[in-house]
Motif scaffolding. Structure first.
Motif, PDB file in Angstrom:
ATOM      1  N   TYR A 289       0.868  -1.275  -0.068  1.00 17.01           N
ATOM      2  CA  TYR A 289      -0.016  -0.004   0.229  1.00 17.01           C
ATOM      3  C   TYR A 289       0.831   1.228  -0.229  1.00 17.01           C
ATOM      4  O   TYR A 289       1.863   1.276   0.773  1.00 17.01           O
ATOM      5  CB  TYR A 289      -0.872  -0.017   1.227  1.00 17.01           C
ATOM      6  CG  TYR A 289      -1.725   1.156   1.324  1.00 17.01           C
ATOM      7  CD1 TYR A 289      -2.881   1.371   0.436  1.00 17.01           C
ATOM      8  CD2 TYR A 289      -1.398   2.216   2.082  1.00 17.01           C
ATOM      9  CE1 TYR A 289      -3.594   2.736   0.474  1.00 17.01           C
ATOM     10  CE2 TYR A 289      -2.166   3.363   2.290  1.00 17.01           C
ATOM     11  CZ  TYR A 289      -3.352   3.365   1.536  1.00 17.01           C
ATOM     12  OH  TYR A 289      -4.097   4.668   1.446  1.00 17.01           O
ATOM     13  N   THR A 290       0.636   2.015  -1.073  1.00 18.53           N
ATOM     14  CA  THR A 290       1.652   3.278  -0.934  1.00 18.53           C
ATOM     15  C   THR A 290       0.773   4.530  -0.709  1.00 18.53           C
ATOM     16  O   THR A 290      -0.196   4.994  -1.073  1.00 18.53           O
ATOM     17  CB  THR A 290       2.095   3.421  -2.559  1.00 18.53           C
ATOM     18  OG1 THR A 290       2.749   2.184  -2.839  1.00 18.53           O
ATOM     19  CG2 THR A 290       3.022   4.446  -2.846  1.00 18.53           C
ATOM     20  N   LEU A 291       1.470   5.572   0.041  1.00 17.59           N
ATOM     21  CA  LEU A 291       0.980   6.979   0.228  1.00 17.59           C
ATOM     22  C   LEU A 291       1.446   7.778  -0.794  1.00 17.59           C
ATOM     23  O   LEU A 291       2.917   8.046  -0.502  1.00 17.59           O
ATOM     24  CB  LEU A 291       1.029   7.186   1.647  1.00 17.59           C
ATOM     25  CG  LEU A 291       0.657   6.416   2.847  1.00 17.59           C
ATOM     26  CD1 LEU A 291       0.909   7.009   4.239  1.00 17.59           C
ATOM     27  CD2 LEU A 291      -1.155   6.635   2.609  1.00 17.59           C
ATOM     28  N   PHE A 292       1.098   8.386  -1.617  1.00 15.54           N
ATOM     29  CA  PHE A 292       1.702   9.047  -2.817  1.00 15.54           C
ATOM     30  C   PHE A 292       1.815  10.637  -2.317  1.00 15.54           C
ATOM     31  O   PHE A 292       0.917  11.122  -1.722  1.00 15.54           O
ATOM     32  CB  PHE A 292       0.827   8.909  -4.019  1.00 15.54           C
ATOM     33  CG  PHE A 292       0.865   7.564  -4.683  1.00 15.54           C
ATOM     34  CD1 PHE A 292       1.688   7.158  -5.399  1.00 15.54           C
ATOM     35  CD2 PHE A 292      -0.359   6.877  -4.337  1.00 15.54           C
ATOM     36  CE1 PHE A 292       1.978   5.745  -5.572  1.00 15.54           C
ATOM     37  CE2 PHE A 292      -0.257   5.483  -4.980  1.00 15.54           C
ATOM     38  CZ  PHE A 292       0.692   5.046  -5.747  1.00 15.54           C
ATOM     39  N   GLY A 293       2.998  11.233  -2.581  1.00 13.46           N
ATOM     40  CA  GLY A 293       3.260  12.632  -2.134  1.00 13.46           C
ATOM     41  C   GLY A 293       2.964  12.832  -0.700  1.00 13.46           C
ATOM     42  O   GLY A 293       2.317  13.888  -0.315  1.00 13.46           O
ATOM     43  N   ASN A 336      11.447  10.173  -5.475  1.00 12.67           N
ATOM     44  CA  ASN A 336      11.350  10.561  -6.827  1.00 12.67           C
ATOM     45  C   ASN A 336      11.967  11.769  -7.350  1.00 12.67           C
ATOM     46  O   ASN A 336      11.498  12.957  -7.660  1.00 12.67           O
ATOM     47  CB  ASN A 336       9.663  10.859  -6.945  1.00 12.67           C
ATOM     48  CG  ASN A 336       8.937   9.687  -6.660  1.00 12.67           C
ATOM     49  OD1 ASN A 336       8.960   8.710  -7.496  1.00 12.67           O
ATOM     50  ND2 ASN A 336       7.847   9.520  -6.071  1.00 12.67           N
ATOM     51  N   ASP A 337      13.377  11.964  -6.968  1.00 15.63           N
ATOM     52  CA  ASP A 337      14.048  12.922  -7.371  1.00 15.63           C
ATOM     53  C   ASP A 337      14.852  12.557  -8.383  1.00 15.63           C
ATOM     54  O   ASP A 337      14.983  11.466  -8.955  1.00 15.63           O
ATOM     55  CB  ASP A 337      14.934  13.367  -5.863  1.00 15.63           C
ATOM     56  CG  ASP A 337      15.657  12.173  -5.380  1.00 15.63           C
ATOM     57  OD1 ASP A 337      15.779  11.046  -5.773  1.00 15.63           O
ATOM     58  OD2 ASP A 337      16.774  12.329  -4.524  1.00 15.63           O
ATOM     59  N   VAL A 338      15.779  13.803  -9.034  1.00 17.30           N
ATOM     60  CA  VAL A 338      16.661  13.421  -9.944  1.00 17.30           C
ATOM     61  C   VAL A 338      17.715  12.390  -9.666  1.00 17.30           C
ATOM     62  O   VAL A 338      18.192  11.883 -10.889  1.00 17.30           O
ATOM     63  CB  VAL A 338      17.089  14.859 -10.194  1.00 17.30           C
ATOM     64  CG1 VAL A 338      16.076  15.805 -11.015  1.00 17.30           C
ATOM     65  CG2 VAL A 338      18.045  15.459  -9.303  1.00 17.30           C
TER      66      VAL A 338
END
Length: 405
Positions: A289-293, A336-338
């Protein structure tokens, strides 16, 4: 070393034998991955023969060469691999991870040569992933795989993708030296024994069907041939720490299933296997289960849980396993970074005696040409009857610096 030479010869011969004449000059691309790893063992070894070194370095390199021609319809791939380890002679080894020719035909894909194939959806254990042999000297999680000589035919259709495999040569599993850390203090002979009179040249066969049906990703497979899991036999009563691998002939039917709904991934891998004592089932099932942002940032936080069951006999007719009644819980943080920063932490707990394997994996790119990876494994609360007890003083932390060329 001999195994690496054999796989190189087998893979190159398969690929070269099937290689058509080039229609025009190919487009060739090359790359190189070079890594330096430091393993730190904070505890003294539990067994006298093991080397007592707190820091153990190693180096590896993995070049990749690809050649495309005929508008990308044909591709030749070559991926050799080599590692040099100061403290484990068995971990100093070479392999050919890939050496194959891919041809994209009219309604089919054909691969001939050494290749790596992955099946499965779960995080903590890959039950259905049976084509490639595990490279047991790379890490205790057995995620690294040896290149497998094969002929693979994939036929996509509206009914799903049907894949067929013929594997003419078997790869034996690699094991650490008896005097190395993470070896459990046992010596595994190079002279393996086989159920089949053809030994490593027994032709193994596999077939798989895969399809996306709505929110479900489904895979069904069957394998017939030499087990990738050896039984380790003590054939010399005077020296029970000397073990000989024995590779049985097995049949294994597998199912992998993933259901995606909103932030949930529900996962299942299940097999039934014959040839290791009585026919037995095994399964891994759970969710992510993923919590986005999270907190308005770009980061995603995932929570994972899986249950592991294995019904194999414990009378020696099947290879031993630690994952017969265990629970995995973990969390995954993706930045989710470069720099593609990510962290995965998890624990596998034996539901009967509480023995625990705690793992941490993290990675981050540094610019365009560098990457750093950190791995930690801790063996906690190991019960005297549990296989983890042989590793309870082999906790380690490793740091790998990788350079890409």
């Amino acid at each position: 070393m001999i195994s690496g030479v054999r796989i190189a010869a087998a893979g190159l011969c398969l690929a070269a034998g099937a290689l058509p004449a080039l229609a025009k000059e190919p487009n060739i691309e090359t790359s190189l991955e070079l890594g330096m790893e430091l393993r730190v063992f904070p505890n003294d070894p539990a067994l006298g023969p093991q080397r007592d070194r707190a820091v153990s370095p190693s180096f590896y390199l993995e070049p990749e060469i690809t050649a495309d021609w005929n508008g990308g319809v044909d591709r030749l791939t070559l991926v050799p691999y080599a590692r040099v380890d100061r403290d484990d002679d068995s971990r100093t080894h070479v392999d050919l991870r890939e050496a194959n020719w891919l041809h994209i035909g009219d309604g089919y894909d054909l691969v001939i040569g050494a290749d790596k194939v992955f099946w499965g959806v779960t995080e903590s254990r890959h039950l259905v992933d049976i084509v490639n042999q595990s490279d047991g000297v790379e890490d205790v999680d057995l995620e690294d795989k040896l290149g497998q000589p094969m002929v693979q035919l994939a036929v996509p259709s509206d009914l799903g993708t049907f894949s067929f495999f013929v594997m003419p040569y078997f790869r034996e599993r690699t094991f650490p030296d008896a005097d190395a850390r993470l070896s459990s203090g046992v010596r595994v002979d190079d002279d393996a024994q086989y159920d089949s009179d053809a030994e490593e040249f027994h032709p193994d066969l596999a077939v798989r069907w895969s399809q996306v049906i709505g929110d479900f990703d489904v895979g069904l497979s069957h394998f017939h041939g030499t087990s990738r899991e050896p039984r380790l036999l003590a054939l010399d009563p005077a020296n029970p720490s000397n073990l000989t691998p024995y590779y049985d002939q097995i049949d294994q039917t597998g199912l992998d299933l993933q259901y995606t709904t909103d932030a949930w991934l529900w996962k299942l891998e299940a097999i039934g296997r014959g040839g290791h004592g009585d026919y037995f089932p095994a399964a891994v099932a759970g969710f992510e289960y993923t919590l986005f942002g999270i907190r308005g940032s770009d980061m995603d936080l995932g929570f994972l849980a899986e249950y592991q069951y294995d019904g194999r006999d414990e009378d020696g007719s099947a290879p031993g396993t630690l994952a017969n009644n265990d629970t995995f819980v973990g969390t995954r943080l993706t930045f989710n970074d470069v720099d593609d920063t990510s962290i995965l932490a998890g624990a596998v707990v034996d539901n009967e005696d509480g023995s625990t394997l705690l793992s941490l994996e993290a990675e981050r790119r540094i610019g365009d040409a560098w990457k750093v990876e950190a791995v930690a494994r801790f063996f906690l609360n190991a019960d005297s009857e549990n296989g983890l007890t042989a590793l309870e003083r082999d906790d380690f932390v490793s740091l790998t610096l990788i350079r890409y060329f």
